[in-house]
Design an enzyme around this catalytic site. Sequence first.
Site, short mmCIF file in Angstrom:
data_model
loop_
_atom_site.label_atom_id
_atom_site.label_comp_id
_atom_site.label_asym_id
_atom_site.label_seq_id
_atom_site.Cartn_x
_atom_site.Cartn_y
_atom_site.Cartn_z
NE ARG A 79 -1.15 2.63 2.65
CZ ARG A 79 -0.64 3.80 3.01
NH1 ARG A 79 -0.68 4.83 2.19
NH2 ARG A 79 -0.07 3.96 4.20
CG ASP A 80 3.21 4.42 2.93
OD1 ASP A 80 2.91 5.31 2.11
OD2 ASP A 80 3.76 4.67 4.01
CG HIS A 119 4.54 4.82 8.99
ND1 HIS A 119 3.74 3.90 8.36
CD2 HIS A 119 4.91 5.70 8.02
CE1 HIS A 119 3.62 4.21 7.08
NE2 HIS A 119 4.32 5.31 6.85
CG HIS A 132 8.12 7.72 4.79
ND1 HIS A 132 7.77 7.32 3.52
CD2 HIS A 132 7.02 7.53 5.55
CE1 HIS A 132 6.50 6.92 3.52
NE2 HIS A 132 6.02 7.03 4.74
CB CYS A 172 3.21 10.54 1.01
SG CYS A 172 1.53 11.10 1.24
CG ASN A 224 7.13 3.29 4.46
OD1 ASN A 224 6.45 3.31 3.45
ND2 ASN A 224 6.69 3.74 5.62
C1 LIG Z 1 -10.70 11.41 1.75
C2 LIG Z 1 -11.12 11.81 0.36
C3 LIG Z 1 -12.01 10.74 -0.25
C4 LIG Z 1 -11.90 13.10 0.47
O1 LIG Z 1 -12.07 13.67 -0.82
P1 LIG Z 1 -13.28 14.64 -1.14
O2 LIG Z 1 -13.15 15.08 -2.57
O3 LIG Z 1 -13.30 15.69 -0.08
O4 LIG Z 1 -14.49 13.62 -0.94
P2 LIG Z 1 -16.01 13.69 -1.25
O5 LIG Z 1 -16.72 12.98 -0.15
O6 LIG Z 1 -16.44 15.12 -1.57
O7 LIG Z 1 -16.15 12.83 -2.57
C5 LIG Z 1 -15.61 13.24 -3.81
C6 LIG Z 1 -15.53 12.06 -4.75
O8 LIG Z 1 -14.68 11.05 -4.21
C7 LIG Z 1 -15.40 9.81 -4.08
N1 LIG Z 1 -14.97 9.16 -2.84
C8 LIG Z 1 -15.05 9.64 -1.60
N2 LIG Z 1 -14.57 8.75 -0.73
C9 LIG Z 1 -14.19 7.68 -1.45
C10 LIG Z 1 -13.63 6.43 -1.09
N3 LIG Z 1 -13.36 6.11 0.18
N4 LIG Z 1 -13.37 5.55 -2.06
C11 LIG Z 1 -13.63 5.86 -3.37
N5 LIG Z 1 -14.15 7.04 -3.76
C12 LIG Z 1 -14.44 7.93 -2.81
C13 LIG Z 1 -16.85 10.21 -4.03
O9 LIG Z 1 -17.67 9.14 -4.45
C14 LIG Z 1 -16.87 11.37 -4.99
O10 LIG Z 1 -16.83 10.84 -6.31
P3 LIG Z 1 -17.48 11.65 -7.56
O11 LIG Z 1 -18.91 11.83 -7.17
O12 LIG Z 1 -16.72 12.95 -7.68
O13 LIG Z 1 -17.24 10.71 -8.71
C15 LIG Z 1 -9.91 12.06 -0.56
O14 LIG Z 1 -9.22 13.15 -0.08
C16 LIG Z 1 -8.99 10.87 -0.62
O15 LIG Z 1 -9.34 9.80 -1.11
N6 LIG Z 1 -7.78 11.04 -0.12
C17 LIG Z 1 -6.85 9.92 -0.09
C18 LIG Z 1 -5.51 10.39 0.25
C19 LIG Z 1 -4.59 9.22 0.34
O16 LIG Z 1 -4.92 8.06 0.13
N7 LIG Z 1 -3.35 9.57 0.69
C20 LIG Z 1 -2.31 8.60 0.82
C21 LIG Z 1 -2.51 7.72 2.05
S1 LIG Z 1 -2.05 8.53 3.58
C22 LIG Z 1 -0.42 8.16 3.70
O17 LIG Z 1 0.17 7.62 2.80
C23 LIG Z 1 0.28 8.44 4.99
C24 LIG Z 1 0.51 7.19 5.83
C25 LIG Z 1 -0.80 6.58 6.31
O18 LIG Z 1 1.19 6.19 5.08
C26 LIG Z 1 1.36 7.53 7.05
C27 LIG Z 1 2.51 8.46 6.72
O19 LIG Z 1 3.56 8.04 6.21
O20 LIG Z 1 2.29 9.65 6.97
#
Ligand SMILES: CC(C)(COP(=O)([O-])OP(=O)([O-])OC[C@H]1O[C@@H](n2cnc3c(N)ncnc32)[C@H](O)[C@@H]1OP(=O)([O-])[O-])[C@@H](O)C(=O)NCCC(=O)NCCSC(=O)C[C@@](C)(O)CC(=O)[O-]
Length: 303
Positions: free
Chosen positions: A16-17, A208, A210, A241, A250
């Site tokens: 995933r990450d 966690h 990086h 990220c 990582n």
């Molecule tokens: C949180 C949201 C969804 C808000 O995004 P948003 O645009 O504010 O959401 P929304 O509720 O307004 O929905 C907009 C659109 O997204 C869809 N949607 C809404 N939710 C989902 C869902 N769950 N699965 C699939 N689709 C989704 C929803 O259906 C809609 O689709 P449309 O009508 O435009 O076609 C968006 O910002 C997002 O997906 N962000 C993901 C960011 C991400 O994955 N980042 C990387 C992971 S974090 C990371 O790596 C850090 C970590 C954990 O490893 C630790 C570290 O190292 O720091």
Amino acid sequence: MAILPKQVKIVEVGPRDGLQNEKESVPAAVKTALVNRLSGAGFRNIEAAAFVSPKWVPQMATSADVMAAIDRRPGTIYSALTPNMQGFDAALAARADEVVIFGSASEAFSQKNINCSIAESIARFDSVAQAAKQHGLRLRGSISCAFGCPYQGEVSPESVADVVRRMRDLGCDEIDIADTIGVATARQTQTVMERAAREFSIDALAGHFHDTYGQALANIYASLEVGISIYHSSVAGLGGCPYAKGATGNIATEDVLYMMEGLGIETGIDLDIVVDAGQFISQFLGRKSASRAGNALAAKRAG
Ligand SMILES: CC(C)(COP(=O)([O-])OP(=O)([O-])OC[C@H]1O[C@@H](n2cnc3c(N)ncnc32)[C@H](O)[C@@H]1OP(=O)([O-])[O-])[C@@H](O)C(=O)NCCC(=O)NCCSC(=O)C[C@@](C)(O)CC(=O)[O-]
């Protein structure tokens, strides 16, 4: 000298990450093969999927296919990121064992990563947490930018402690303290970990790290010294990220395992199989593994 834990849990986050930031789409079959190789190595916890918006992170769009195709090793927890109820419902349908709510200790990063403030994210996570409890799923909380933020700079240990408290109150079983951009150093790591441990059981806090600045192994060792016994790592050092430009992967799992073996700390994981998995995914991606230990062991084997 500090007494180090006798055993640790390593959470493999490569599928995933590690892969989320790859520009070219990695086919679900390759991700599945990677997860299966890793479970064969003995990991008790693999982060295999993210049910997030495919517009935000296209590489994770095949998460349901991967979760449907993997061979489930009994006793292994397969985790999935779930930012909201839409993500939770998908994770439940995909038979995830653990869902991960991911917030941030930095307001600026919270906005960039999940499009809402820290307070709004906690409110969103509340329904995910309740649903996880209702369905008997493990709940993990992840706190990004616990040591520094690409947008706002410094992040105080108090801001980290505040999110740890909120995630604890949501009922998290485990909480990750994440150095998203790999800027932490050893003493700072101990300060933040010790502060977090005043809010949540130290046995359920995870590091966690990086490796952007080459400090991740030192930070893991520093965390061992203060009693942290759960670490995240990524096979072949995959990763970065999408919302933290310039951040590298990582810490490589092979490097962590090599260090743990040297320290006599049990992980229950077969390093040789992880080295093979690292070479497998690196060959697929067409580049050298970022794991020093992995490359050295592979070269030694090849003679
Ligand atoms: C949180 C949201 C969804 C808000 O995004 P948003 O645009 O504010 O959401 P929304 O509720 O307004 O929905 C907009 C659109 O997204 C869809 N949607 C809404 N939710 C989902 C869902 N769950 N699965 C699939 N689709 C989704 C929803 O259906 C809609 O689709 P449309 O009508 O435009 O076609 C968006 O910002 C997002 O997906 N962000 C993901 C960011 C991400 O994955 N980042 C990387 C992971 S974090 C990371 O790596 C850090 C970590 C954990 O490893 C630790 C570290 O190292 O720091």
